[in-house]
Design a protein around this motif. Structure first.
Motif, PDB file in Angstrom:
ATOM      1  N   GLU A  87       0.784  -1.289  -0.004  1.00  0.00           N
ATOM      2  CA  GLU A  87      -0.210   0.156  -0.092  1.00  0.00           C
ATOM      3  C   GLU A  87       0.855   1.444   0.032  1.00  0.00           C
ATOM      4  O   GLU A  87       0.288   2.455  -0.105  1.00  0.00           O
ATOM      5  N   ILE A  88       2.175   1.129   0.176  1.00  0.00           N
ATOM      6  CA  ILE A  88       3.056   2.281   0.335  1.00  0.00           C
ATOM      7  C   ILE A  88       3.499   2.688  -0.957  1.00  0.00           C
ATOM      8  O   ILE A  88       4.058   1.888  -1.718  1.00  0.00           O
ATOM      9  N   GLN A  89       3.285   4.063  -1.274  1.00  0.00           N
ATOM     10  CA  GLN A  89       3.864   4.703  -2.467  1.00  0.00           C
ATOM     11  C   GLN A  89       5.481   4.767  -2.444  1.00  0.00           C
ATOM     12  O   GLN A  89       5.795   5.143  -1.306  1.00  0.00           O
ATOM     13  N   THR A  90       6.144   4.454  -3.473  1.00  0.00           N
ATOM     14  CA  THR A  90       7.428   4.495  -3.442  1.00  0.00           C
ATOM     15  C   THR A  90       7.952   5.816  -4.310  1.00  0.00           C
ATOM     16  O   THR A  90       7.178   6.316  -5.014  1.00  0.00           O
ATOM     17  N   PRO A  91       9.371   6.300  -3.819  1.00  0.00           N
ATOM     18  CA  PRO A  91      10.209   5.656  -2.868  1.00  0.00           C
ATOM     19  C   PRO A  91       9.695   6.059  -1.298  1.00  0.00           C
ATOM     20  O   PRO A  91       8.990   6.968  -1.158  1.00  0.00           O
ATOM     21  N   ALA A  92       9.974   5.258  -0.444  1.00  0.00           N
ATOM     22  CA  ALA A  92       9.799   5.382   0.915  1.00  0.00           C
ATOM     23  C   ALA A  92      10.664   4.905   1.901  1.00  0.00           C
ATOM     24  O   ALA A  92      11.409   4.132   1.408  1.00  0.00           O
ATOM     25  N   VAL A  93      10.937   5.408   3.016  1.00  0.00           N
ATOM     26  CA  VAL A  93      11.754   5.038   3.968  1.00  0.00           C
ATOM     27  C   VAL A  93      11.172   4.081   4.941  1.00  0.00           C
ATOM     28  O   VAL A  93      10.036   4.577   5.576  1.00  0.00           O
ATOM     29  N   LEU A  94      11.608   2.891   5.154  1.00  0.00           N
ATOM     30  CA  LEU A  94      10.678   2.004   6.040  1.00  0.00           C
ATOM     31  C   LEU A  94      11.675   1.660   7.334  1.00  0.00           C
ATOM     32  O   LEU A  94      12.950   1.787   7.295  1.00  0.00           O
ATOM     33  N   VAL A  95      11.307   1.753   8.443  1.00  0.00           N
ATOM     34  CA  VAL A  95      12.050   1.405   9.578  1.00  0.00           C
ATOM     35  C   VAL A  95      11.428   0.241  10.549  1.00  0.00           C
ATOM     36  O   VAL A  95      10.172   0.400  10.853  1.00  0.00           O
ATOM     37  N   ASP A  96      12.175  -0.806  10.554  1.00  0.00           N
ATOM     38  CA  ASP A  96      11.571  -2.217  11.200  1.00  0.00           C
ATOM     39  C   ASP A  96      12.146  -1.697  12.817  1.00  0.00           C
ATOM     40  O   ASP A  96      12.948  -1.598  13.485  1.00  0.00           O
ATOM     41  N   ILE A  97      10.840  -1.362  13.292  1.00  0.00           N
ATOM     42  CA  ILE A  97      11.210  -0.934  15.010  1.00  0.00           C
ATOM     43  C   ILE A  97      11.779  -2.093  15.864  1.00  0.00           C
ATOM     44  O   ILE A  97      12.303  -1.659  16.829  1.00  0.00           O
ATOM     45  N   ASP A  98      11.243  -3.236  15.725  1.00  0.00           N
ATOM     46  CA  ASP A  98      11.949  -4.316  16.325  1.00  0.00           C
ATOM     47  C   ASP A  98      13.367  -4.469  16.204  1.00  0.00           C
ATOM     48  O   ASP A  98      14.291  -4.702  17.172  1.00  0.00           O
ATOM     49  N   VAL A  99      13.992  -4.457  15.136  1.00  0.00           N
ATOM     50  CA  VAL A  99      15.300  -4.111  14.784  1.00  0.00           C
ATOM     51  C   VAL A  99      15.954  -3.083  15.408  1.00  0.00           C
ATOM     52  O   VAL A  99      16.910  -3.088  16.179  1.00  0.00           O
ATOM     53  N   ALA A 100      15.490  -2.154  15.326  1.00  0.00           N
ATOM     54  CA  ALA A 100      15.891  -0.875  15.923  1.00  0.00           C
ATOM     55  C   ALA A 100      16.265  -0.929  17.413  1.00  0.00           C
ATOM     56  O   ALA A 100      16.970  -0.855  18.213  1.00  0.00           O
ATOM     57  N   LYS A 101      15.110  -1.455  18.356  1.00  0.00           N
ATOM     58  CA  LYS A 101      15.095  -1.587  19.636  1.00  0.00           C
ATOM     59  C   LYS A 101      16.261  -2.604  19.875  1.00  0.00           C
ATOM     60  O   LYS A 101      17.033  -2.597  21.090  1.00  0.00           O
ATOM     61  N   ARG A 102      16.278  -3.794  19.060  1.00  0.00           N
ATOM     62  CA  ARG A 102      17.380  -4.636  19.568  1.00  0.00           C
ATOM     63  C   ARG A 102      18.693  -4.052  19.369  1.00  0.00           C
ATOM     64  O   ARG A 102      19.558  -4.177  19.896  1.00  0.00           O
ATOM     65  N   ASN A 103      18.938  -3.065  18.479  1.00  0.00           N
ATOM     66  CA  ASN A 103      20.234  -2.443  18.259  1.00  0.00           C
ATOM     67  C   ASN A 103      20.427  -1.604  19.446  1.00  0.00           C
ATOM     68  O   ASN A 103      21.574  -1.670  19.962  1.00  0.00           O
ATOM     69  N   ILE A 104      19.305  -0.889  19.814  1.00  0.00           N
ATOM     70  CA  ILE A 104      19.478   0.173  21.102  1.00  0.00           C
ATOM     71  C   ILE A 104      19.852  -0.877  22.239  1.00  0.00           C
ATOM     72  O   ILE A 104      20.756  -0.402  23.372  1.00  0.00           O
ATOM     73  N   GLU A 105      19.120  -2.007  22.511  1.00  0.00           N
ATOM     74  CA  GLU A 105      19.454  -2.702  23.815  1.00  0.00           C
ATOM     75  C   GLU A 105      20.710  -3.432  23.675  1.00  0.00           C
ATOM     76  O   GLU A 105      21.646  -3.413  24.801  1.00  0.00           O
TER      77      GLU A 105
END
Lengths: 352, 352
Positions: free
Chosen positions: A4-22
């Protein structure tokens, strides 16, 4: 899940971000190091609050307008270091206003900046924490020697309206030994003048897992680690699965058997190379090089048949994540099996 | 006159921009060439209207959202060419809506795009002008041969909802002879099929003054010419005095006798090199090289004493003007002896 997302678009996987933070917080905790993440990578108050929840002591911003946007967007962002020499009446006025709202600190590497801060803060009757920025080899800002650091620390300590908060550096690559040497000497000289050095703060995601090799450091300011990017994969700091930010793009043309064009160019991926060849990594297609970008086109080349079709969508890990979030008004935050949500990026474009 | 402006900031000398517009329009008029400027450089409806006043037949945009922003901001912007392969239901829906508002044309270089356009426009009962994009050597998008151009022109001409409008190219550097050869052959083949080729449109500011060397061209789409930049000065197309866009920056640190740091980095100047060495030209200081940018810092180096002071302001001609206007929410428009006015940039960041 991105249909459903029009491109180009920036996607962020929040679970991966949290894992990186932790992961980095655990490393820092195990070495007694405080974490003060730089928000330049995500520019999102909600992610800064996740960093606080993980154990960060506050945030780092580069410009006043960036700090203002973050503070306006996050009630819990109440401890902010702006790692920049701040000059000029308008900016000093804004800085005083910020200092009335949150626990604020800044850096300085010269007397002009120190004197300007002192004049503004003493007139306002507010005290500002000021670090001395030290050049430990990156040759950007920073005083050039421990002696100069001590002299400027003395000037700050003596200046009405200011409090000397410690030493700050943005180190060169593989710079832990240089940070340790510079800071040890500077701290010793400053302490002989009976001035305390409460905090020594260093930064940079590429070498963050070597921060303990400069044990004099008390605080670390990683930025890119939250999302990671192709530059950090190239350095061996992380793998593709640790890259939380990707750019979703559509193939708009396959004009030759070994060439395809996508709808993301420098206006999404930027021209940042960070020493790499090519402009990003196409996930699942290590055989493809993004060899050229113009503003709205990316050119993909392969040695053999590129085997892409017009309309096909690709995900790209950019060379440099931080600059990509500065190109878009919003990013799509998602987690496994949930629909992505478009979130505005409040601290985008905040350059003053 | 810029004392009140917080740095970094993007300045536009509107008188210089007008002179640049008029100079190329006069050249084009003298060669019977229509002008359809690309708005990617300024992204400002008001400047597009100045281009129309000078004699332009319409505007060129790269993305739908860019066209939407321009049309919303300028009542007289009623003739728009989008030089992009457009795909996907949401975008086709938006394109139909645009075509109901203005005289609209687009390009295509493959059957998938043509078929998608035809399905959307025939269903809507609207006719869309479609050009065939031709690769005359830049190796980005475009059909690879006059024969392929003719085949795609035939497909467009036969497609419900579409009208074949002509041929379009973004040529390579010094590409006039290639444009002339490709387009002459393509036009001839298409005409043997009893299909008219009303317009042949080429573009690019670097070679705009050689457009007449491809006399088959009927229309030209210059972009950067309105502001000019360091890349065009390097090509000998213009001088520093023809550069309408500059970046105002403040020296925030002079950490070594031959090094100074300004408050403009890639978030203002971008990393675009366009084949040049260094990241911009400091007006009045040809001895200085901007040898390194990070997001919020620019590093200036000189062989001898750099002779700059903290707090001093500089004006920089960027390597590439178009990308700089995409970095800021507003630009300061000024003319001789009048106070600069901050104007929003409506088509900034319009990537979809």
């Amino acid at each position: 899940m991105f249909d459903e997302i029009q491109t180009p678009a920036v996607l962020v996987d929040i679970d991966v971000a949290k894992r990186n933070i932790e992961r980095f917080q655990a490393y820092a905790d195990s070495h007694g190091l405080k974490v003060r993440p730089h928000i330049k990578t995500h520019k999102l108050p909600a992610i800064a609050e996740i960093q606080l929840d993980a154990g960060a002591v506050g945030i780092t911003c580069q410009k006043i307008s960036e700090a203002e946007a973050m503070i306006a967007g996050g009630n819990r962002l109440t401890d902010v270091l702006i790692t920049y020499n701040i000059l000029g009446d308008d900016k000093l006025h804004a800085l005083v206003a910020l200092a009335r709202k949150v626990r604020l600190s800044v850096v300085a590497d010269n007397a002009t900046v120190v004197d300007g801060l002192s004049a503004a803060f003493s007139a306002a009757g507010v005290t500002l924490d000021v670090f001395v920025e030290c050049n430990t080899g990156a040759d950007r800002c920073g005083v050039g020697s421990p002696q100069e650091a001590a002299d400027l620390a003395g000037r700050i300590a003596a200046a009405p309206g200011l409090h000397f908060a410690g030493l700050m550096t943005y180190p060169p690559v593989d710079g832990a030994a240089k940070v340790q040497a510079f800071m040890t000497e500077a701290k010793a000289v400053i302490e002989t003048r009976r001035i305390a050095v409460p905090t020594i703060t260093s930064g940079g995601s590429p070498d963050m897992m070597s921060a303990h090799l400069a044990p004099i450091t008390t605080e670390y300011r990683p930025g890119t680690y939250v999302y990671n990017d192709r530059s950090l994969v190239a350095r061996g700091v992380c793998g593709w699965g640790d890259c939380a930010l990707t750019v979703l793009a559509t193939v708009v043309s396959v004009p030759a058997p070994n060439r395809a064009i996508i709808d993301a160019g420098t206006k999404t991926l930027t021209s940042d190379l960070l020493g790499l060849i090519g402009h990003g990594h196409v996930l699942g297609r290590p055989d493809i090089t993004i060899d050229q970008l113009s503003e709205e086109h990316g050119r993909l080349c392969s040695a053999g048949d590129i085997a892409l079709e017009v309309g096909q969508r690709l995900r790209i890990v950019p060379n440099h994540a931080c600059v990509v979030t500065n190109m878009v008004d919003g990013v799509y935050i998602y987690r496994k099996d949930k629909a992505p949500e478009l979130r505005p990026v409040p601290a985008r474009g905040k350059i003053v």
